[in-house]
Design a protein around this motif. Structure first.
Motif, PDB file in Angstrom:
ATOM      1  N   THR A   9      -4.825  -6.363  44.680  1.00 52.83           N
ATOM      2  CA  THR A   9      -5.469  -5.510  45.680  1.00 52.83           C
ATOM      3  C   THR A   9      -4.390  -4.732  46.428  1.00 52.83           C
ATOM      4  OG1 THR A   9      -5.287  -7.220  47.342  1.00 52.83           O
ATOM      5  CG2 THR A   9      -7.309  -7.194  46.027  1.00 52.83           C
TER       6      THR A   9
ATOM      7  N   THR B 119      -5.880  -2.120  42.176  1.00 57.71           N
ATOM      8  CA  THR B 119      -7.280  -1.709  42.205  1.00 57.71           C
ATOM      9  C   THR B 119      -7.857  -1.936  43.595  1.00 57.71           C
ATOM     10  OG1 THR B 119      -7.575  -2.214  39.869  1.00 57.71           O
ATOM     11  CG2 THR B 119      -9.553  -2.104  41.200  1.00 57.71           C
ATOM     12  N   VAL B 120      -8.463  -0.891  44.147  1.00 55.77           N
ATOM     13  CA  VAL B 120      -9.103  -1.015  45.455  1.00 55.77           C
ATOM     14  C   VAL B 120     -10.445  -1.717  45.268  1.00 55.77           C
ATOM     15  CG1 VAL B 120     -10.015   0.229  47.433  1.00 55.77           C
ATOM     16  CG2 VAL B 120      -8.029   1.130  46.212  1.00 55.77           C
ATOM     17  N   PRO B 121     -10.692  -2.784  46.007  1.00 59.42           N
ATOM     18  CA  PRO B 121     -12.005  -3.424  45.894  1.00 59.42           C
ATOM     19  C   PRO B 121     -13.068  -2.541  46.530  1.00 59.42           C
ATOM     20  CG  PRO B 121     -10.659  -4.562  47.550  1.00 59.42           C
ATOM     21  CD  PRO B 121      -9.819  -3.459  46.996  1.00 59.42           C
ATOM     22  N   VAL B 122     -13.990  -2.070  45.738  1.00 62.54           N
ATOM     23  CA  VAL B 122     -15.057  -1.186  46.225  1.00 62.54           C
ATOM     24  C   VAL B 122     -16.395  -1.663  45.709  1.00 62.54           C
ATOM     25  CG1 VAL B 122     -13.763   0.975  46.549  1.00 62.54           C
ATOM     26  CG2 VAL B 122     -14.591   0.353  44.277  1.00 62.54           C
ATOM     27  N   ASN B 123     -17.421  -1.082  46.276  1.00 60.31           N
ATOM     28  CA  ASN B 123     -18.790  -1.298  45.834  1.00 60.31           C
ATOM     29  C   ASN B 123     -18.896  -0.916  44.359  1.00 60.31           C
ATOM     30  OD1 ASN B 123     -21.537  -1.201  45.404  1.00 60.31           O
ATOM     31  ND2 ASN B 123     -21.889   0.531  46.799  1.00 60.31           N
ATOM     32  N   PRO B 124     -19.162  -1.859  43.471  1.00 60.70           N
ATOM     33  CA  PRO B 124     -19.173  -1.525  42.042  1.00 60.70           C
ATOM     34  C   PRO B 124     -20.250  -0.507  41.691  1.00 60.70           C
ATOM     35  CG  PRO B 124     -19.865  -3.811  42.411  1.00 60.70           C
ATOM     36  CD  PRO B 124     -19.375  -3.287  43.724  1.00 60.70           C
ATOM     37  N   ALA B 125     -21.278  -0.410  42.499  1.00 62.81           N
ATOM     38  CA  ALA B 125     -22.345   0.547  42.207  1.00 62.81           C
ATOM     39  C   ALA B 125     -21.980   1.968  42.638  1.00 62.81           C
ATOM     40  CB  ALA B 125     -23.633   0.120  42.901  1.00 62.81           C
ATOM     41  N   PHE B 126     -20.880   2.120  43.366  1.00 64.76           N
ATOM     42  CA  PHE B 126     -20.469   3.454  43.818  1.00 64.76           C
ATOM     43  C   PHE B 126     -18.965   3.412  44.057  1.00 64.76           C
ATOM     44  CE2 PHE B 126     -20.213   7.176  46.589  1.00 64.76           C
ATOM     45  CZ  PHE B 126     -21.073   8.034  45.938  1.00 64.76           C
ATOM     46  N   ALA B 127     -18.246   3.440  42.978  1.00 59.45           N
ATOM     47  CA  ALA B 127     -16.834   3.062  43.032  1.00 59.45           C
ATOM     48  C   ALA B 127     -15.879   4.245  43.141  1.00 59.45           C
ATOM     49  CB  ALA B 127     -16.479   2.234  41.804  1.00 59.45           C
ATOM     50  N   SER B 128     -16.344   5.464  42.912  1.00 60.30           N
ATOM     51  CA  SER B 128     -15.375   6.553  42.813  1.00 60.30           C
ATOM     52  C   SER B 128     -14.824   6.958  44.179  1.00 60.30           C
ATOM     53  CB  SER B 128     -16.012   7.754  42.127  1.00 60.30           C
ATOM     54  OG  SER B 128     -16.352   8.752  43.053  1.00 60.30           O
ATOM     55  N   ILE B 129     -13.497   6.918  44.304  1.00 59.11           N
ATOM     56  CA  ILE B 129     -12.864   7.466  45.496  1.00 59.11           C
ATOM     57  C   ILE B 129     -11.893   8.537  45.031  1.00 59.11           C
ATOM     58  CG2 ILE B 129     -13.143   5.388  46.895  1.00 59.11           C
ATOM     59  CD1 ILE B 129     -10.288   4.681  46.387  1.00 59.11           C
ATOM     60  N   ASN B 130     -11.669   9.543  45.874  1.00 58.96           N
ATOM     61  CA  ASN B 130     -10.826  10.635  45.408  1.00 58.96           C
ATOM     62  C   ASN B 130      -9.351  10.338  45.643  1.00 58.96           C
ATOM     63  OD1 ASN B 130     -10.037  11.521  48.004  1.00 58.96           O
ATOM     64  ND2 ASN B 130     -11.865  12.800  48.182  1.00 58.96           N
TER      65      ASN B 130
END
Lengths: 262, 262
Positions: A87, A129-140
């Motif tokens: 992380t 890897t940034v831990p993000v919401n797997p259902a909306f994972a794209s960050i710019n």
């Protein structure tokens, strides 16, 4: 922060701005699609580009990381690459510890569309890897840079001393490691190991990853280079010392050759 | 997340996107300048607005926070308001604790130009300030939302998600590894690398440790054996395939050799 094949200049600018928000100033670009310097980048950076100082430009990722002892590759997608995945929190704790030992740390970011390719990921010691919401994972791109800067700054300013596992080691700069890889691969080509050609890239990546994972010290990289040099020489029985020495391989001639062969 | 007097619709959209990245879905707007609903917001949200569900609209900040037990006010500038000031890290730790008790927590964000006014800050229980480079402190609305979401998610998920990359591996049995070590060391003896004899044990240990650290898979050990076998062979130009094969190395002959040499 190393941006590999970024596309829009303005995204480089907002990334620069995010860096400076957290006091980071060493920005390196590998093959920016829209060229460099870039007026859109300057504009989007809200003044950060001027304060950032010199942005370094490279043709190859290998060259951009050559002086770094630890390299992280940011990636969202799952990769079939056997490499530790950390992380931002863990990575920046490690980075802080490494920097206290005098090591230099870099983070690779891929381009907007497709991220880092597998060869670039392979060059890194670990995947970030940034831990993000797997259902909306794209960050710019700028957001990814921002989060790394935030974590770095957060941990640096919170002054909780962190001791990473690998610290005592004198980690090899990435350039040394790449030098070893290129020597090994050249010999493997000569000895017809990386065959057939269509499988060569995957074979090279697998071999590089295997060594990357070991977190090699500079001394170990030198040992490995010496091993390759030694193995490709004819065995000692066949070649007298003087003849062998005159062939002049620059490294890897073991000091005992004289006694054993003459 | 409560946005007070946001200006551009697209900034609301990117803020919504940042929320959803970290699984947050309760967005409230107080007097959005460009009206609501807003097509620019939908477009800039990259699909987040649809998934977010209902966005609630308020005329007054007081009403927007009426059901919340704890409210933080994000602000960068110094205020002459006597109120506890916390970092995102501390605030999100508190929020998490409060939510476990059944309390609801909100964060107020000001508009792009001037942030929250003092009346809005006064409504909050504490001031939330992101630690940034004081010489370059401005972060935009979506970035501020992103950082709060990141902190919240980081602490909630207790995340060290997948060191699994290394664990899923088909680790080589120790016997396989020893087989590789012995092959390598025999070749290094033949090529006079492990010299002088009194240093041999330490050299062998160092080389074994270096490979041990990589946590090699069975496939990787086989690759390494193949590499050693390939390197000690004379280069392909010199030895025809049949002659080489008849020398009969028991392992490590790359599968492509037949095609390439015959």
């Amino acid at each position: 922060m190393i941006l590999v094949s970024p596309q829009l200049g303005e995204n480089v600018g907002t990334a620069a701005r995010a860096m400076l928000n957290f006091g980071l100033t060493d920005l390196r670009l590998v093959r920016p699609r829209d060229g460099w310097p870039n007026a859109y980048a300057v504009k989007a950076s809200s003044g950060a580009m001027e304060q950032l100082g010199r942005v370094r430009l490279f043709d190859r990722t290998e060259d951009a990381i050559a002086d770094l002892e630890r390299v992280y590759a940011t990636t969202a997608r799952h990769r079939d690459i056997i490499k530790p995945t950390v992380t931002p929190q863990t990575a920046m704790a490690q980075a802080r510890g490494l920097e206290q030992e005098g090591a230099r740390v870099g983070i690779l970011f891929g381009g907007e569309r497709s991220g880092l390719n597998n060869d670039d990921v392979t060059l890194a010691h670990a995947i970030l890897t940034v831990p993000v919401n797997p259902a909306f994972a794209s960050i710019n791109l700028a957001q990814a840079v921002l989060l790394m800067g935030y974590e770095y700054f957060r941990q640096t300013t919170n002054a909780e001393p962190h001791v990473a596992a690998v610290l005592e080691k004198d980690l090899a700069p990435a350039g040394e490691l790449v030098g070893f890889f290129e020597q090994l691969e050249a010999e493997l080509d000569t000895h017809n190991f990386l065959y057939p050609p269509e499988k060569r890239p995957a074979m090279v990546r697998n071999i590089r990853n295997l060594f990357q994972r070991a977190e090699l010290t500079l001394q170990e990289v030198r040992t490995l280079r010496g091993i390759v040099t030694a193995l490709v020489r004819p065995p000692r029985e066949r070649v007298p010392y003087k003849q062998r020495a005159s062939r002049g391989g620059k490294s890897g001639v073991a000091p005992g050759d004289a006694e054993s062969d003459t």
